[in-house]
Design an enzyme around this catalytic site. Structure first.
Site, PDB file in Angstrom:
ATOM      1  N   GLU A   1      -1.788  -9.265   3.873  1.00 14.74           N
ATOM      2  CA  GLU A   1      -1.851  -9.561   5.167  1.00 14.74           C
ATOM      3  C   GLU A   1      -3.072  -9.766   5.830  1.00 14.74           C
ATOM      4  O   GLU A   1      -3.484 -10.504   6.789  1.00 14.74           O
ATOM      5  CB  GLU A   1      -0.890  -8.715   5.969  1.00 14.74           C
ATOM      6  CG  GLU A   1      -1.737  -7.180   6.729  1.00 14.74           C
ATOM      7  CD  GLU A   1      -1.324  -6.239   5.413  1.00 14.74           C
ATOM      8  OE1 GLU A   1      -1.867  -5.054   5.727  1.00 14.74           O
ATOM      9  OE2 GLU A   1      -0.930  -6.486   4.109  1.00 14.74           O
TER      10      GLU A   1
ATOM     11  N   HIS B   1      -3.708  -5.291   0.378  1.00 14.72           N
ATOM     12  CA  HIS B   1      -3.216  -5.877   1.671  1.00 14.72           C
ATOM     13  C   HIS B   1      -3.471  -7.311   1.714  1.00 14.72           C
ATOM     14  O   HIS B   1      -4.331  -7.721   2.048  1.00 14.72           O
ATOM     15  CB  HIS B   1      -4.059  -5.235   2.773  1.00 14.72           C
ATOM     16  CG  HIS B   1      -3.903  -3.732   2.970  1.00 14.72           C
ATOM     17  ND1 HIS B   1      -2.909  -3.091   3.994  1.00 14.72           N
ATOM     18  CD2 HIS B   1      -4.364  -2.697   2.431  1.00 14.72           C
ATOM     19  CE1 HIS B   1      -2.935  -1.732   3.847  1.00 14.72           C
ATOM     20  NE2 HIS B   1      -3.776  -1.771   2.946  1.00 14.72           N
TER      21      HIS B   1
ATOM     22  N   CYS C   1       0.873  -1.473   0.008  1.00 12.67           N
ATOM     23  CA  CYS C   1       0.095   0.053   0.060  1.00 12.67           C
ATOM     24  C   CYS C   1       0.750   1.148  -0.068  1.00 12.67           C
ATOM     25  O   CYS C   1       1.592   1.589  -1.205  1.00 12.67           O
ATOM     26  CB  CYS C   1      -0.816  -0.040   0.930  1.00 12.67           C
ATOM     27  SG  CYS C   1      -2.405   1.069   1.019  1.00 12.67           S
TER      28      CYS C   1
END
EC number: 6.3.5.2
Length: 255
Positions: free
Chosen positions: A169, A167, A79
């Site tokens: 994660e 993202h 990001c």
């Protein structure tokens, strides 16, 4: 020496989650402030740049000279991290028409790129940004797009540097853990031989060696950090540890 991934924290609310995902890959990682890279640490195998609440073009945005690590370690920007790498090399980052938040799908991606090994067609990813990369610098190659984000991921040609606008994660990125594994294991070469249990053992052993028969006084607030420190110290030096409870007025209800 335990090999590790370094996560440079630019202030994202998901930085700790990136660390958790890396550790779930049985790889040790450390989260450090964006400007506190551990120079000279030979155990570092790769670097991840987190997101941030700032825009890269803000005067108050967190900025760091990446030339000290670029070319020495594989780098993955997530990001803001991706936007920062592109922007500081001459790319364009501009406000999106509206904040792009939520589910998206990779409409296309470079299946030959190591970052996307094992990633399925049209995989879902999670977006959360107010800015978007509208142009990448010369020498950067687009490797993924969504229906709304043309440059969803890139790699610098002939370098082990990647950036992703989404993202990986978060849970909603279906193949996010696979992408992180591709970076941590296949690119950085981490052996996946670390565990939380081994961390406790090595930390306690290190404390025993460092402290010997010294006595320690610890301010214990009841939070995670001081509680973990107290447990590790107690295992290492036992009765030589004295904890003093500090009521800072911020305890959880009924504690």
């Amino acid at each position: 020496m335990q090999e590790k991934i370094i996560i440079l924290d630019f202030g994202s609310q998901t930085t700790q989650l990136i660390g958790r995902r890396v550790r779930e890959l049985n790889t040790y990682c450390e989260i450090v402030p964006y400007n506190k890279f551990p120079k000279g640490d030979e155990s570092v195998k790769g670097v991840i740049l987190s997101g941030s609440p700032f825009s890269v073009y803000d005067e108050s945005a967190f900025k760091v000279d990446l030339n000290e690590i670029r070319g020495k370690y594989p780098i993955l920007g997530i990001c803001y991290g991706a936007q920062f790498i592109s922007y500081t090399n001459g790319g364009r980052v501009e406000p999106a028409g509206s904040r792009e938040y939520g589910r998206a799908h990779l409409s296309s991606f470079d299946k030959e790129n190591v970052l996307f090994k094992g990633v399925k067609e049209g995989t879902q990813v999670w977006m959360s940004h107010g800015d978007t990369i509208t142009a990448i610098p010369s020498g950067f190659k687009k490797i993924a797009s969504t229906d709304k984000v043309e440059i969803a991921a890139y790699q610098i040609e002939n370098e082990q540097v990647w950036g992703v606008q989404f993202h990986p994660e978060v849970f909603h990125s279906e193949d996010g853990t696979q992408m992180l594994r591709n970076f941590v294991v296949d690119v950085c070469g981490c052996k996946q031989d670390w565990s939380a249990a081994s961390f406790i053992e090595t930390t306690v052993a290190g404390l025993k060696e460092q402290l010997g028969n010294d006595k320690v006084v610890l301010g214990l607030s009841g939070g995670v950090d001081s509680s973990v420190a107290a447990v590790l110290l107690n295992r290492a030096i036992g009765k030589n540890l004295t904890c003093i409870f500090v009521d800072h007025g911020m305890l959880r209800k009924n504690e």
